[in-house]
Design a protein around this motif. Structure first.
Motif, mmCIF file in Angstrom:
data_model
loop_
_atom_site.group_PDB
_atom_site.id
_atom_site.type_symbol
_atom_site.label_atom_id
_atom_site.label_comp_id
_atom_site.label_asym_id
_atom_site.label_seq_id
_atom_site.Cartn_x
_atom_site.Cartn_y
_atom_site.Cartn_z
ATOM 1 N N ILE A 170 0.893 -1.161 0.000
ATOM 2 C CA ILE A 170 0.000 0.000 0.000
ATOM 3 C C ILE A 170 0.931 1.210 0.000
ATOM 4 O O ILE A 170 1.360 1.680 1.059
ATOM 5 C CB ILE A 170 -0.922 -0.006 1.238
ATOM 6 N N TRP A 209 -9.105 -7.151 -0.594
ATOM 7 C CA TRP A 209 -10.162 -6.192 -0.930
ATOM 8 C C TRP A 209 -10.989 -5.834 0.303
ATOM 9 O O TRP A 209 -11.289 -4.669 0.552
ATOM 10 C CB TRP A 209 -11.056 -6.759 -2.041
ATOM 11 N N ASN A 221 -10.167 -1.899 0.639
ATOM 12 C CA ASN A 221 -10.839 -1.393 -0.565
ATOM 13 C C ASN A 221 -11.004 0.124 -0.573
ATOM 14 O O ASN A 221 -11.317 0.707 -1.612
ATOM 15 C CB ASN A 221 -12.186 -2.103 -0.771
ATOM 16 N N GLU A 226 -8.526 2.157 0.220
ATOM 17 C CA GLU A 226 -7.215 2.754 -0.058
ATOM 18 C C GLU A 226 -7.152 3.174 -1.514
ATOM 19 O O GLU A 226 -7.736 2.533 -2.380
ATOM 20 C CB GLU A 226 -6.097 1.743 0.235
ATOM 21 N N ARG A 227 -6.390 4.253 -1.764
ATOM 22 C CA ARG A 227 -6.279 4.755 -3.121
ATOM 23 C C ARG A 227 -5.647 3.722 -4.047
ATOM 24 O O ARG A 227 -6.078 3.501 -5.149
ATOM 25 C CB ARG A 227 -5.437 6.031 -3.107
ATOM 26 N N GLU A 228 -4.589 3.081 -3.544
ATOM 27 C CA GLU A 228 -3.894 2.103 -4.386
ATOM 28 C C GLU A 228 -3.362 0.953 -3.538
ATOM 29 O O GLU A 228 -2.712 1.168 -2.520
ATOM 30 C CB GLU A 228 -2.710 2.772 -5.103
ATOM 31 N N VAL A 229 -3.680 -0.263 -3.963
ATOM 32 C CA VAL A 229 -3.077 -1.457 -3.370
ATOM 33 C C VAL A 229 -2.434 -2.221 -4.513
ATOM 34 O O VAL A 229 -3.097 -2.572 -5.477
ATOM 35 C CB VAL A 229 -4.126 -2.351 -2.660
ATOM 36 N N ARG A 230 -1.124 -2.405 -4.434
ATOM 37 C CA ARG A 230 -0.407 -3.072 -5.516
ATOM 38 C C ARG A 230 -0.219 -4.543 -5.187
ATOM 39 O O ARG A 230 0.356 -4.875 -4.147
ATOM 40 C CB ARG A 230 0.978 -2.445 -5.656
#
Ligand SMILES: [Zn+2]
Length: 307
Positions: free
Chosen positions: A18, A234, A238, A240-244
Motif C-alpha cells: 500500500i 479487498w 478497498n 485505499e487509493r492504491e493497493v499493488r
C-alpha cells in the motif's frame, strides 16, 4: 453477500503493498500442504494446530525473501516445556516441519492448551539465509503471548524495531482436515527495498491506520478456503487509493532428504567411520525428522559411488 469461488484457494501466498501508507503485506492459505506434512506423523490435535500455525508463519515470512533460493527457518525450543522442539522451514515455496514433545504430559492438558502450558519458558529463533550472498541473520525472542503468531510479531517489534501485525487462523474442514490462513503487515517507510529500517519516531499515523484495518481480519476469514486471498485484501483495504498486488507463490510440501543427497553426504565420511555407522547387514540408516522415516544406504552402494 458472500464472495465464493468454484475452486478453494489453498496452498498459496500473495504479496501486496500500500504505497501511500508505506506498508507491505502477505497473505497465506494452507490446506493439502499442511495435511501432507502432518500425514508423516501421528500428532494429537493440539500439536497439529500448533504446527499448522507455525507453518503458516513460516510461509508468511519465507515468502518475503527476495532471494528465490533463500531459506527461512523458525525454531522454537524449551528446557522444561512439554513441547521440546518445533522446527519449520521454507525454501522456494517448499515447506516442511516437525515437533518433538512429551505425549504423556501433553495428554494432561486438555484439548486447547495455552502456549505457555505447552512451552513453559521457551524461545523462538527466526533465521533468514540468503542464498546468493551467503548472508545469515538470526534473531531470538522469548516465546510469549497468547499464540505463536504473537511471539513472531514481538520478534519484529523487539529485535528489528519494525511495526508489524501478524494474524493466523486455523480450522478443520468438513473432513476434519486442517486449514490455516495468515496475514502479515509491516510498516516500511523506505519501501520493500529497505534502507534504514530503524524508526526514530514513535508515532506512525499511516501505520496505525493500516494495522487497525488489519486487526479486523478474523481467523475464520483467514482460514476460509472459499474466500480468495485477493478477496481478503479487498475486504481490508478497498478504501485505499492504491493497493499493488505482488507475486503469488505456490506452496508445496518439500524436504531435502532424498537418497541421492544422503548418499553424497555419507560418501564424504572416511570408510572406517561409515563402517562404524552401519548395522550388521551393512546398512547405514539416516533418519529424517521432518519425514519421520529412515533412509537406508548400503556400504557397498557408497563404495561404488566413489569409483
Ligand atoms: Zn525428509
Amino acid at each position: 453477500m458472500r464472495d465464493t469461488v468454484a475452486t478453494p484457494d489453498l496452498d498459496r501466498a500473495i504479496g501486496f503493498t500500500i504505497p501511500a501508507r508505506h506498508a507491505r503485506g502477505r497473505l497465506v492459505r494452507l490446506g493439502p500442504v499442511v495435511d501432507q506434512i502432518l500425514a508423516a506423523h501421528a500428532y494429537p490435535p493440539a500439536i497439529e494446530r500448533l504446527l499448522g500455525e507455525a507453518l503458516t508463519l513460516t510461509a508468511l515470512l519465507g515468502s518475503t525473501l527476495k532471494d528465490a533460493g533463500g531459506q527461512l527457518t523458525m525454531q522454537a525450543q524449551t528446557e522444561r516445556g512439554i513441547v521440546k522442539l518445533l522446527v519449520c522451514d521454507y525454501q522456494g515455496g517448499a515447506l516442511r516441519g516437525y515437533v518433538q514433545f512429551d505425549a504423556d504430559r501433553l495428554a494432561t492438558l486438555g484439548a486447547n492448551p495455552s502456549l505457555f502450558a505447552m512451552f513453559n519458558q521457551g524461545y523462538l529463533a527466526i533465521t533468514f539465509d540468503q542464498a546468493t550472498t551467503g548472508e545469515r541473520y538470526q534473531g531470538i525472542v522469548p516465546l510469549e503471548g497468547e499464540s505463536f503468531s504473537d511471539a513472531a510479531e514481538q520478534y519484529f517489534v523487539q529485535s528489528e524495531q519494525i511495526p508489524t501485525l501478524i494474524r493466523v487462523g486455523t480450522r478443520r474442514d468438513a473432513d476434519g482436515k486442517l486449514i490455516a490462513g495468515g496475514l502479515f503487515l509491516q510498516h516500511l517507510p523506505d519501501g520493500e527495498e529497505g534502507g534504514e529500517r530503524l524508526h526514530s519516531r514513535d508515532d506512525h499515523p499511516e501505520w496505525e491506520h493500516v494495522s487497525t484495518l488489519g486487526g479486523t481480519m478474523g481467523s475464520d476469514e483467514l482460514a476460509d478456503p472459499e474466500l480468495t486471498l485477493e478477496t481478503l485484501i479487498w475486504r481490508l483495504f478497498n478504501e485505499e487509493r492504491e493497493v499493488r498486488a505482488l507475486s503469488s507463490v505456490a506452496l508445496s510440501r518439500g524436504c531435502r532428504c532424498d537418497t541421492a543427497h544422503i548418499r553424497q553426504v555419507l560418501a564424504k565420511f572416511p570408510v572406517e567411520e561409515r563402517e562404524a555407522m552401519a548395522d550388521d547387514s551393512g546398512l547405514i540408516t539416516v533418519d529424517c525428522a521432518f519425514c519421520a522415516r529412515g533412509f537406508p544406504v548400503s556400504l557397498t552402494e557408497l563404495a561404488s559411488e566413489e569409483l
